[in-house]
Design a protein around this motif. Sequence first.
Motif, PDB file in Angstrom:
ATOM      1  N   THR A 152       0.834  -1.200  -0.196  1.00 56.65           N
ATOM      2  CA  THR A 152      -0.022   0.092  -0.038  1.00 56.65           C
ATOM      3  C   THR A 152       0.912   1.266  -0.077  1.00 56.65           C
ATOM      4  OG1 THR A 152      -1.735  -1.182   0.916  1.00 56.65           O
ATOM      5  CG2 THR A 152      -2.056   1.176   1.343  1.00 56.65           C
ATOM      6  N   TYR A 153       2.020   1.189   0.719  1.00 57.25           N
ATOM      7  CA  TYR A 153       2.832   2.398   0.619  1.00 57.25           C
ATOM      8  C   TYR A 153       3.298   2.695  -0.639  1.00 57.25           C
ATOM      9  CZ  TYR A 153       7.290   4.682   1.516  1.00 57.25           C
ATOM     10  OH  TYR A 153       8.319   5.745   1.578  1.00 57.25           O
ATOM     11  N   GLN A 154       3.604   1.748  -1.531  1.00 56.63           N
ATOM     12  CA  GLN A 154       4.231   2.280  -2.710  1.00 56.63           C
ATOM     13  C   GLN A 154       3.092   2.718  -3.555  1.00 56.63           C
ATOM     14  OE1 GLN A 154       7.127   1.736  -4.075  1.00 56.63           O
ATOM     15  NE2 GLN A 154       7.944   0.664  -2.515  1.00 56.63           N
ATOM     16  N   LEU A 155       1.749   2.338  -3.509  1.00 55.43           N
ATOM     17  CA  LEU A 155       0.620   2.712  -4.367  1.00 55.43           C
ATOM     18  C   LEU A 155       0.404   4.328  -3.561  1.00 55.43           C
ATOM     19  CD1 LEU A 155      -1.425  -0.380  -3.767  1.00 55.43           C
ATOM     20  CD2 LEU A 155      -0.554   0.500  -6.169  1.00 55.43           C
ATOM     21  N   VAL A 156       0.559   4.378  -2.317  1.00 53.67           N
ATOM     22  CA  VAL A 156       0.138   5.972  -1.696  1.00 53.67           C
ATOM     23  C   VAL A 156       1.496   6.762  -2.405  1.00 53.67           C
ATOM     24  CG1 VAL A 156       0.473   7.130   0.486  1.00 53.67           C
ATOM     25  CG2 VAL A 156      -0.932   5.094   0.235  1.00 53.67           C
ATOM     26  N   GLN A 157       2.655   6.148  -2.350  1.00 61.91           N
ATOM     27  CA  GLN A 157       3.863   6.953  -2.957  1.00 61.91           C
ATOM     28  C   GLN A 157       3.461   7.526  -4.263  1.00 61.91           C
ATOM     29  OE1 GLN A 157       6.806   7.792  -1.586  1.00 61.91           O
ATOM     30  NE2 GLN A 157       5.523   7.512   0.356  1.00 61.91           N
ATOM     31  N   ARG A 158       2.783   6.811  -5.236  1.00 59.12           N
ATOM     32  CA  ARG A 158       2.307   7.088  -6.563  1.00 59.12           C
ATOM     33  C   ARG A 158       1.036   8.044  -6.493  1.00 59.12           C
ATOM     34  NH1 ARG A 158       6.251   7.010  -9.886  1.00 59.12           N
ATOM     35  NH2 ARG A 158       4.757   7.283 -11.460  1.00 59.12           N
ATOM     36  N   SER A 159       0.518   8.473  -5.187  1.00 58.58           N
ATOM     37  CA  SER A 159      -0.652   9.115  -5.049  1.00 58.58           C
ATOM     38  C   SER A 159      -2.041   8.610  -5.512  1.00 58.58           C
ATOM     39  CB  SER A 159      -0.401  10.785  -5.803  1.00 58.58           C
ATOM     40  OG  SER A 159       0.842  11.156  -5.271  1.00 58.58           O
ATOM     41  N   MET A 160      -2.038   7.338  -5.298  1.00 61.03           N
ATOM     42  CA  MET A 160      -3.242   6.844  -5.597  1.00 61.03           C
ATOM     43  C   MET A 160      -3.938   6.528  -4.439  1.00 61.03           C
ATOM     44  SD  MET A 160      -2.139   3.390  -7.864  1.00 61.03           S
ATOM     45  CE  MET A 160      -0.898   3.465  -8.972  1.00 61.03           C
ATOM     46  N   PHE A 161      -5.402   6.140  -4.556  1.00 54.96           N
ATOM     47  CA  PHE A 161      -6.371   5.993  -3.542  1.00 54.96           C
ATOM     48  C   PHE A 161      -6.395   4.482  -3.256  1.00 54.96           C
ATOM     49  CE2 PHE A 161      -7.451  10.189  -5.015  1.00 54.96           C
ATOM     50  CZ  PHE A 161      -7.306  10.851  -3.677  1.00 54.96           C
ATOM     51  N   VAL A 162      -6.463   3.818  -2.213  1.00 54.41           N
ATOM     52  CA  VAL A 162      -6.169   2.449  -2.074  1.00 54.41           C
ATOM     53  C   VAL A 162      -7.162   2.052  -1.050  1.00 54.41           C
ATOM     54  CG1 VAL A 162      -4.418   0.539  -1.284  1.00 54.41           C
ATOM     55  CG2 VAL A 162      -3.476   2.829  -2.216  1.00 54.41           C
TER      56      VAL A 162
END
Length: 365
Positions: A225-235
């Motif tokens: 999830t950290y990686q997805l958040v780093q790409r500014s996504m909603f998870v």
Amino acid sequence: MSNGIDHLVLFCRPGFEGECAAEIGERAGALGIPGYAKAKPGSALVFFVCQQKDGAFELIKQLAFDELVFARAWFAGAPVAIDSPEDRISPLVAAAEALPRCGGLLQETADTNDGKQLQALAKKLQRPLESVLRKRTRLKKNSPWRMHLLWLSGTEAFLGTSNRRNASAWAGGIPRLRVPRDAPSRATLKLEEAWHHFIPQEEWDIRLAPSMRAVDLGAAPGGWTYQLVQRSMFVYAVDNGPMAQSLMDTGQVEHVKADGFSWRPPKPVHWLVCDIVDKPSRTAAMVSDWFVRGDCREAVFNLKLPMKKRYAEVVSCAQKIASALHAANIEFELRMRQLYFDREEVTVHLRRVDLNDEIAMHRNF
Ligand SMILES: C[S@@+](CC[C@H](N)C(=O)[O-])C[C@H]1O[C@@H](n2cnc3c(N)ncnc32)[C@H](O)[C@@H]1O
């Protein structure tokens, strides 16, 4: 080099030499390039010895490196006899005559303790060897060929070549990634490596774009999830276990305490990622269902392989996914790879390629 470039050298995870050997044997056989694999258990290396002259050179030209699951890196070469540790350079430079002129020299060792101990030797030789190779015109700027030198001991080496466009970008297939200080788990590197491996850098801004929606199944404590958040996504982070507070504080994560195998998002998302430890065939069936229902457009997931017939299991899962998506008339790309940060598992990348951006937008992907 008596029989030309006849050894295909493959690097793999220690303990997976059998899978790597079975895979290359099958692929070379299908191309009509006969040979046999030599793979010492635990050595992290496989040597596929071709029966025809320059057979290994043909293999790296005809096979797509990206299609191999268990090889981290490869090159085509041959053993070099080094008679004396006093002069390693002369036999190596002589052997380089059999190779195309190369853009650079990459020295490698196996991913084992013995291999690590040879790295100092490689470091010491890099400059002097490059200098003599340049004088003998064996190096040429901008050549797509790269020279590989693998050290097995102080006097045993393999010299060969790979084409940059059809090989791993990293020495021994090992990317230099570090766990970010604020990441909740080391597993974060598995997803980061998967992206480096499966998504060309120039497409990151489109395929890992801000505001995309993603689902992370088996998310806790939150490395992926950290990686997805780093790409500014909603998870949507699906897991009964606790998520790192630092991730929840971003406001980009919704923690869903539910069973990852049955939960589905309220509307389609771009990304599905899944790191749940379960039977590979069950995970493969679940992800296929997401694609068939149109719930996601692209996925990265792990298939855990604790069983004995690991290669057969991977092939069987790939076939099951392919037949489910074919039956639903979905065009897709499917790639699998045992990444450096994977353990007893392989990482799969699955992507729909039959949706143009307009349809995708309409469907809210
Ligand atoms: C290997 S850990 C995931 C690590 C995570 N990717 C990270 O980077 O921090 C596997 C997780 O799957 C969760 N899990 C196992 N079975 C599950 C299921 N059926 N549904 C949802 N989560 C599940 C476990 O609670 C565990 O947190």
